[in-house]
Design an enzyme around this catalytic site. Structure first.
Site, short mmCIF file in Angstrom:
data_model
loop_
_atom_site.label_atom_id
_atom_site.label_comp_id
_atom_site.label_asym_id
_atom_site.label_seq_id
_atom_site.Cartn_x
_atom_site.Cartn_y
_atom_site.Cartn_z
CE LYS A 1 -65.03 -21.08 77.54
NZ LYS A 1 -66.38 -20.62 77.12
NE ARG B 1 -72.82 -22.87 74.37
CZ ARG B 1 -71.69 -22.18 74.50
NH1 ARG B 1 -70.64 -22.48 73.75
NH2 ARG B 1 -71.58 -21.20 75.38
CG HIS C 1 -72.70 -17.37 75.76
ND1 HIS C 1 -71.75 -16.53 76.29
CD2 HIS C 1 -72.07 -18.09 74.80
CE1 HIS C 1 -70.60 -16.73 75.65
NE2 HIS C 1 -70.77 -17.66 74.75
CE1 TYR D 1 -41.78 -39.02 58.50
CE2 TYR D 1 -42.57 -37.18 59.82
CZ TYR D 1 -41.97 -38.43 59.72
OH TYR D 1 -41.58 -39.08 60.86
CB CYS E 1 -42.24 -33.76 62.16
SG CYS E 1 -41.22 -33.59 60.69
C1 PLP Z 1 -66.44 -19.21 77.03
C2 PLP Z 1 -67.59 -18.47 77.57
C3 PLP Z 1 -67.43 -17.13 77.98
C4 PLP Z 1 -66.17 -16.33 77.73
O1 PLP Z 1 -66.17 -15.94 76.39
P1 PLP Z 1 -65.04 -14.95 75.83
O2 PLP Z 1 -65.46 -14.68 74.44
O3 PLP Z 1 -63.76 -15.70 75.89
O4 PLP Z 1 -65.04 -13.75 76.70
C5 PLP Z 1 -68.50 -16.53 78.61
N1 PLP Z 1 -69.66 -17.19 78.79
C6 PLP Z 1 -69.85 -18.46 78.39
C7 PLP Z 1 -71.17 -19.13 78.64
C8 PLP Z 1 -68.82 -19.14 77.76
O5 PLP Z 1 -69.01 -20.40 77.35
#
Ligand code: PLP
Length: 370
Positions: free
Chosen positions: A34, A129, A158, A249, A295
């Protein structure tokens, strides 16, 4: 490439990291590419992970999935984030699998002729989420989707504390296992581990792992992964300033004595955020602190010893680890690399060959032929 600020991505090292982690977990690898592979270039990183044995690529949106398809990737793609059910036919046509993550999504997608759509059910085991929070709604989603011709390709959850808590991860896993058992269906893909869980959490239920940041050498548990990415620039000017002169700056830095100041073409428009003020870059054996405000396109740093124009500058890499930089900026490595902007040239090492000169030549000839 005319402006010498670049990010180097060693694809061989990425492939080595994937192989190493695959050896540890023994499960199929879903490479999470991603956000343009965390800023490293999804089409390039895809080559490396596929060569190292990854069997599926995960992205966050349909746009990112199409980007990979347009670049010629024909294998499995999973979208981890939200999708618009109206795009069902597009996903079927391009053989892209979305996550089914809410009753609203499921009810809407069955209004859009989803027969043939491959889906992965997302179970929310505590992160809050996206995903189904309870087993009855998960079962209802499963029934509605299968009755309407969807292929039940996978189920996943997750972990939100895999970097720090075995206890919380176990709790999430137990909920996931209960959900998978309740559905009692032979899903081809059952996956819950992110990078950190992949190396420290063992289970007999899942058959695939989702690797993201560990491919780039960042891990809470493995200290011997390769470090495939680094960022560099070059000194474009040095000067002597007198005690009392100010730099940049808002005059936020005043020279305490006569000092040597170098200018480097990197700024916040490259993703080198203003919070880097006072942090060091590495120039020819010296840690050089950023003097005054960053900058948009340039920074000024203080040198102990003058260096020639063109001297390389390490922003992060062998001397300043990405993790160290993240710590100093009170953030995580993910954020630093995702913020490196499109203006920064990516150069690649692939099969032992440094593609830098080749890249530079390609870009130059394209510009010249305009
Ligand atoms: C980003 C993501 C991962 C990868 O996570 P890492 O910590 O970079 O290994 C795996 N599963 C989901 C659903 C994610 O959003």
């Amino acid at each position: 490439m005319y402006r010498n600020t670049w990010m180097e991505v060693n694809l061989d090292a990425i492939a080595d990291n994937v192989r190493r982690i695959h050896d540890i977990c023994g499960k199929r690898i879903i490479a999470v590419l991603k956000a343009d592979a965390y800023g490293c270039g999804d089409n390039h990183v895809a080559k490396a992970v596929l060569e190292a044995g990854a069997e599926m690529i995960a992205v966050s949106s349909l746009d990112e999935a199409f980007m990979l398809r347009n670049e010629g990737y024909e294998g499995e793609i999973l979208i981890l984030g939200a999708t618009d059910p109206e795009d069902a036919s597009r996903m079927i046509e391009a053989d892209i699998s979305p996550a089914a993550y809410s009753m609203e999504w499921v009810r809407s997608v069955i209004e859009h002729k989803p027969a043939g759509l491959k889906v992965h059910l997302k179970v929310d085991t505590g992160m809050n989420r996206i995903g189904f929070k309870d087993i009855p709604s998960l079962q209802e989603a499963f029934s509605l989707l299968s009755e309407n011709g969807c292929k039940m390709e996978g189920i996943f959850t997750h972990f939100y504390c895999a970097d720090s808590s075995k206890e919380l991860t176990q709790k999430q896993f137990d909920r996931f296992a209960a959900a998978v058992k309740a559905l009692d269906y032979p899903f081809p893909w059952i996956h819950c581990d992110n990078s950190d869980a992949t190396v420290f959490f063992k289970d007999d239920l899942s058959n695939a792992c989702r690797l993201g940041v560990s491919m780039y050498g960042v891990s809470s548990y493995l200290s011997d992964l390769r470090h495939p990415i680094a960022m560099f620039s070059q000194v474009v000017m040095t000067k002597q300033v007198k005690a009392g002169e100010t730099i940049g700056y808002s005059a936020l830095y005043t020279a305490e004595k006569d000092e040597i100041i170098a200018t480097i073409p990197i700024g916040y428009a490259d993703g080198f955020i203003r919070a880097n003020k006072g942090r060091c870059v590495w120039i020819a054996g010296q840690f050089a602190p950023v003097c005054g405000n960053v900058c948009m396109d340039q920074i000024m740093v203080r040198l102990e010893k003058d260096v020639p124009i063109g001297t390389p500058v390490e922003i992060f890499g062998p001397h300043i680890h990405l993790e160290k930089m993240a710590e100093e900026l009170h953030t995580i490595p993910y954020e630093i690399i995702c913020l490196i902007s499109g203006r920064v040239t990516r150069t690649y090492i692939w099969h032992g060959k440094n593609l830098t000169e080749e890249n530079a030549r390609i870009i130059k000839s394209e510009v010249n032929s305009l």
